[in-house]
Design a protein around this motif. Structure first.
Motif, PDB file in Angstrom:
ATOM      1  N   VAL A 155      30.046  -5.981 -16.796  1.00 17.01           N
ATOM      2  CA  VAL A 155      30.838  -5.357 -17.856  1.00 17.01           C
ATOM      3  C   VAL A 155      32.276  -5.244 -17.373  1.00 17.01           C
ATOM      4  N   ALA A 156      33.223  -5.648 -18.207  1.00 19.96           N
ATOM      5  CA  ALA A 156      34.642  -5.599 -17.843  1.00 19.96           C
ATOM      6  C   ALA A 156      35.147  -4.156 -17.842  1.00 19.96           C
ATOM      7  N   ASN A 186      27.184  -8.980 -27.602  1.00 17.17           N
ATOM      8  CA  ASN A 186      28.065  -8.944 -26.425  1.00 17.17           C
ATOM      9  C   ASN A 186      29.453  -9.390 -26.872  1.00 17.17           C
ATOM     10  N   ARG A 187      30.388  -8.432 -26.906  1.00 22.86           N
ATOM     11  CA  ARG A 187      31.709  -8.717 -27.457  1.00 22.86           C
ATOM     12  C   ARG A 187      32.788  -8.419 -26.421  1.00 22.86           C
ATOM     13  N   SER A 188      33.726  -9.334 -26.307  1.00 25.48           N
ATOM     14  CA  SER A 188      34.922  -9.105 -25.490  1.00 25.48           C
ATOM     15  C   SER A 188      36.031  -8.632 -26.421  1.00 25.48           C
ATOM     16  N   ASP A 190      40.100  -7.012 -26.811  1.00 25.72           N
ATOM     17  CA  ASP A 190      41.421  -6.910 -26.187  1.00 25.72           C
ATOM     18  C   ASP A 190      42.124  -5.663 -26.710  1.00 25.72           C
ATOM     19  N   ARG A 195      37.387  -2.829 -23.496  1.00 25.10           N
ATOM     20  CA  ARG A 195      37.523  -4.257 -23.212  1.00 25.10           C
ATOM     21  C   ARG A 195      36.235  -5.042 -23.462  1.00 25.10           C
ATOM     22  N   GLN A 196      35.114  -4.343 -23.534  1.00 22.16           N
ATOM     23  CA  GLN A 196      33.858  -5.053 -23.759  1.00 22.16           C
ATOM     24  C   GLN A 196      32.857  -4.111 -24.410  1.00 22.16           C
ATOM     25  N   THR A 198      28.625  -4.284 -25.135  1.00 23.01           N
ATOM     26  CA  THR A 198      27.422  -5.092 -24.931  1.00 23.01           C
ATOM     27  C   THR A 198      26.166  -4.252 -25.141  1.00 23.01           C
TER      28      THR A 198
END
Length: 236
Positions: A155-156, A186-188, A190, A195-196, A198
């Motif tokens: 995970v970011a 699962n999404r990134s 910005d 930032r993420q 999931t």
């Protein structure tokens, strides 16, 4: 000669003038001498006079003791400065937990998950069919893993915000087939903080999402109705 001796001599002269014989004069003189001797013997001895103390002897100039020279104090030992740890530290998770339980309720279905970026916070919205499930939202430092398989999930971000929904499910059955109700799991992102996003668990009436954030900032949880929605805002 004392005062008594002079008186005795005067008495002898007076007797002689009256025409006394030599024997009488001699006897009178002897009696006076004896009386004078007895008085002198009985008189206390004279008190000796104290002699004056001798004047102090002046010391020569070269023998006068001089004052001792001052002893210099030792210089303080310098204390070395304490080294400061300037290494960057990972942010500590905020001590915040939002929780509400709904025991005895049947599992509701998660229909949609939406995200949005606002001026002061990043927003995640969970929408349900069949009512509002219980929830527990909190930061965690534990490793992120899938609840069924135990597989590690990357995970970011520096923080992990867990959103647990129970009783709930993110799938439904059509006949004998199981179909997911939220396709993008699962999404990134910005966003300023998030930032993420999931999904890590959809098993036995428990659904869990993990938000990867840049820092464990303060957050809030809102419950909205028509339709039932759970809103999580992470402040910038």
């Amino acid at each position: 000669m004392g005062k008594s001796t002079w008186l005795a001599a005067l008495a002898i002269l007076m007797v002689g003038c009256r025409g006394e014989s030599d024997g009488d004069i001699r006897q009178a003189y002897d009696r006076m001498i004896e009386t004078e001797a007895r008085r002198e013997a009985e008189a206390p001895p004279p008190t000796p006079r104290e002699s004056p103390a001798p004047p102090p002897t002046a010391l020569p100039m070269d023998t006068v003791p001089s004052a001792p020279a001052p002893v210099p104090e030792p210089a303080p030992t310098p204390v070395p400065p304490v080294a400061q740890d300037t290494a960057p530290r990972a942010a500590e998770p905020a001590a915040q937990t939002e929780q509400r339980e709904r025991p005895g309720q049947g599992a509701v279905t998660l229909r949609d998950v939406r995200t949005a970026r606002h001026e002061e916070f990043d927003r995640i919205v969970f929408e349900f069919d069949g009512g509002m499930p219980g929830h527990r939202v909190e930061y965690s430092t534990a490793a992120v893993r899938e609840c069924g398989s135990g597989r590690a999930v990357q995970v970011a971000g520096e923080g992990r915000l867990r959103v647990r929904l129970e009783p709930a499910r993110a799938h439904e059955f059509v006949g004998e087939q199981s179909r997911v109700t939220v396709a993008n799991r699962n999404r990134s992102l910005d966003y300023a903080v998030v930032r993420q996003l999931t999904l890590t668990c959809d098993f036995e009436a428990q659904v869990e999402w993990v938000l990867g954030v840049t820092a464990p900032n303060r957050f809030r949880v809102l419950e909205l109705s028509e339709p039932a929605r759970l809103v999580v805002d992470v402040f910038h």
